[in-house]
Scaffold this active site. Sequence first.
Site, PDB file in Angstrom:
ATOM      1  N   GLY A 221       9.900  20.762   8.594  1.00 42.34           N
ATOM      2  CA  GLY A 221      10.690  19.947   9.509  1.00 42.34           C
ATOM      3  C   GLY A 221      11.744  19.185   8.722  1.00 42.34           C
ATOM      4  O   GLY A 221      12.147  19.618   7.640  1.00 42.34           O
ATOM      5  N   SER A 222      12.156  18.059   9.241  1.00 47.41           N
ATOM      6  CA  SER A 222      13.273  17.341   8.624  1.00 47.41           C
ATOM      7  C   SER A 222      12.829  16.578   7.373  1.00 47.41           C
ATOM      8  O   SER A 222      11.646  16.251   7.204  1.00 47.41           O
ATOM      9  CB  SER A 222      13.867  16.367   9.637  1.00 47.41           C
ATOM     10  OG  SER A 222      12.909  15.375   9.948  1.00 47.41           O
ATOM     11  N   THR A 223      13.795  16.265   6.535  1.00 42.40           N
ATOM     12  CA  THR A 223      13.508  15.507   5.322  1.00 42.40           C
ATOM     13  C   THR A 223      12.985  14.117   5.680  1.00 42.40           C
ATOM     14  O   THR A 223      12.056  13.605   5.030  1.00 42.40           O
ATOM     15  CB  THR A 223      14.777  15.421   4.451  1.00 42.40           C
ATOM     16  OG1 THR A 223      15.139  16.768   4.077  1.00 42.40           O
ATOM     17  CG2 THR A 223      14.551  14.615   3.184  1.00 42.40           C
ATOM     18  N   THR A 225      11.162  13.166   8.268  1.00 41.13           N
ATOM     19  CA  THR A 225       9.750  13.240   8.640  1.00 41.13           C
ATOM     20  C   THR A 225       8.898  13.575   7.421  1.00 41.13           C
ATOM     21  O   THR A 225       7.789  13.057   7.265  1.00 41.13           O
ATOM     22  CB  THR A 225       9.538  14.280   9.760  1.00 41.13           C
ATOM     23  OG1 THR A 225      10.390  13.949  10.844  1.00 41.13           O
ATOM     24  CG2 THR A 225       8.111  14.288  10.248  1.00 41.13           C
ATOM     25  N   GLY A 226       9.409  14.418   6.556  1.00 41.72           N
ATOM     26  CA  GLY A 226       8.677  14.746   5.323  1.00 41.72           C
ATOM     27  C   GLY A 226       8.375  13.492   4.513  1.00 41.72           C
ATOM     28  O   GLY A 226       7.265  13.325   3.989  1.00 41.72           O
ATOM     29  N   GLU A 243       8.366  21.839   3.474  1.00 45.28           N
ATOM     30  CA  GLU A 243       9.583  22.659   3.643  1.00 45.28           C
ATOM     31  C   GLU A 243      10.523  21.837   4.508  1.00 45.28           C
ATOM     32  O   GLU A 243      10.334  21.742   5.718  1.00 45.28           O
ATOM     33  CB  GLU A 243       9.234  23.981   4.333  1.00 45.28           C
ATOM     34  CG  GLU A 243       8.307  24.888   3.541  1.00 45.28           C
ATOM     35  CD  GLU A 243       8.991  25.559   2.363  1.00 45.28           C
ATOM     36  OE1 GLU A 243      10.193  25.339   2.146  1.00 45.28           O
ATOM     37  OE2 GLU A 243       8.308  26.313   1.654  1.00 45.28           O
TER      38      GLU A 243
END
Length: 469
Positions: A221-223, A225-226, A243
């Site tokens: 998902g998005s950076t 959220t990561g 990822e």
Amino acid sequence: MDTYDALLAAITPKSGRTREILDPATGAVVGRAPVHTVDDLDSAVAAAAQAQPAWAARGHAERIATLNRVADAIEASAEPLAELLSREQGKPLNGPNARFEVGACSAWLRATAATQLEAEVVVDDGQTHAELHYRPIGVVGAIGPWNWPMMIAVWQIAPALRMGNAVVVKPSEYTPLSVLALVAVMNQELPAGLLTVVCGDREVGARLSSHPDIGKVMFTGSTATGKAIIKSSADTVKRLTLELGGNDAGIVLSDADPKAIAEGLFWGAFINSGQTCAALKRLYVHDDIYDAVCTELTAVAETMPMGVGLDEQNVLGPLQNKAQFDIVSRLVDAAKESGARVLLGGNPTLDQPGYFYPTTLIADIDNANPLVMEEQFGPALPIIRYTDLDDVIAQANGVDVGLGGSVWSPDLAKARGVAARLEAGTVWINGHGGVHPMIPFGGAKQSGYGLEFGVEGLKALGVPQVING
Ligand code: NAD
């Protein structure tokens, strides 16, 4: 489940809170998804923990056979799965889209089943004998995005199951039905409790990434959220594969043939209407062939029909949701206001249903423009002119993410030399974004860490254990 209606009936909740899921191309109701709670998640994790030891005890050979039967089941339901994916995600049936994605699910399962990870003898010198093994982790949490919801779920689930783990999947709130349907089909062949889907919002995702009984989180998902997941998983020191977002550069060298590369450039950028993590999002073209590349790329782009996914002629669909439509609109508007030249598109029709943004090519744009510096995640490609190779490599590396990149030239030695200087997890030459189940895939910089696919991907779903003696 060989008909669409049977598939939809199998995943339609009989009780509990539900919400409507709408087709992003037409606004029609696709179906109803459950709204699970944190308690539902806890129950799924408990069931997974109970099912996992027997699954691990089956051993590799039996798990491989089961995963191949799961692939058979997906193939038997391929057409209804593709239809549901097309209706919910928006991508057309044809082209590198819904049928392609469902086909990739079974192909990835078979390839993951066939991949061997043997124990490695690391020292055997007469005095010391040490072996490296990979043991099951236990329960794995899988959190996915909305752009390739089925394929990315399989990328997370297949190696986890192959290595003897149980899995709890949390799909994106935008595309829960696709993942529910895929898992319902997979569960025709799997023991009860081993693989469960919990549909919920970010609160459920946050609980999953902090859950004491989950040993590893696979996240795509998005950076942003990561980063939240890194924080929420810290107290339980979870293993993570992340990822995350990308803003991939493609560099066309001065000796490339514009006509020969135009179609590859197009699909590298516009696959899934640009809603692809490792899509070409910034195209740098040498001044000598800049105008010719713009002309050839525009000619290819003009031939690609965009529309409702179930219409067999289309190869491009809408953006999946309003938020993404707004991001693309904002970035293209900023580019237009800066004086950049619109070669194609840039003019969405706002009085029709669906989040359709036309295929858009923007030339003569400054490298500092937001359409270049931010991840657009949609069908709008900026084309930047360059003259100096060192400068363009610095520009390509001048963002804080590094998922993929590409170099375009008939001179492979020269292209590989440029590739080696790009800060990206994968660099393709004369292509962009192609993935393969045996080739490791992962990001550099803030595009994440950990590798998926192949032997490296299996290692990521095991706990390394050394037996020394
Ligand atoms: P997103 O980060 O908004 O959401 C992804 C998932 O995370 C969803 O299931 C969401 O519910 C969940 N989530 C949200 N907040 C959470 C939290 N605090 N804790 C746990 N889970 C939480 O991403 P998206 O918009 O669905 O996907 C688009 C992004 O994904 C793009 O940036 C794209 O580049 C990236 N992406 C990367 C890859 C890759 O392989 N690197 C592949 C596909 C997409």
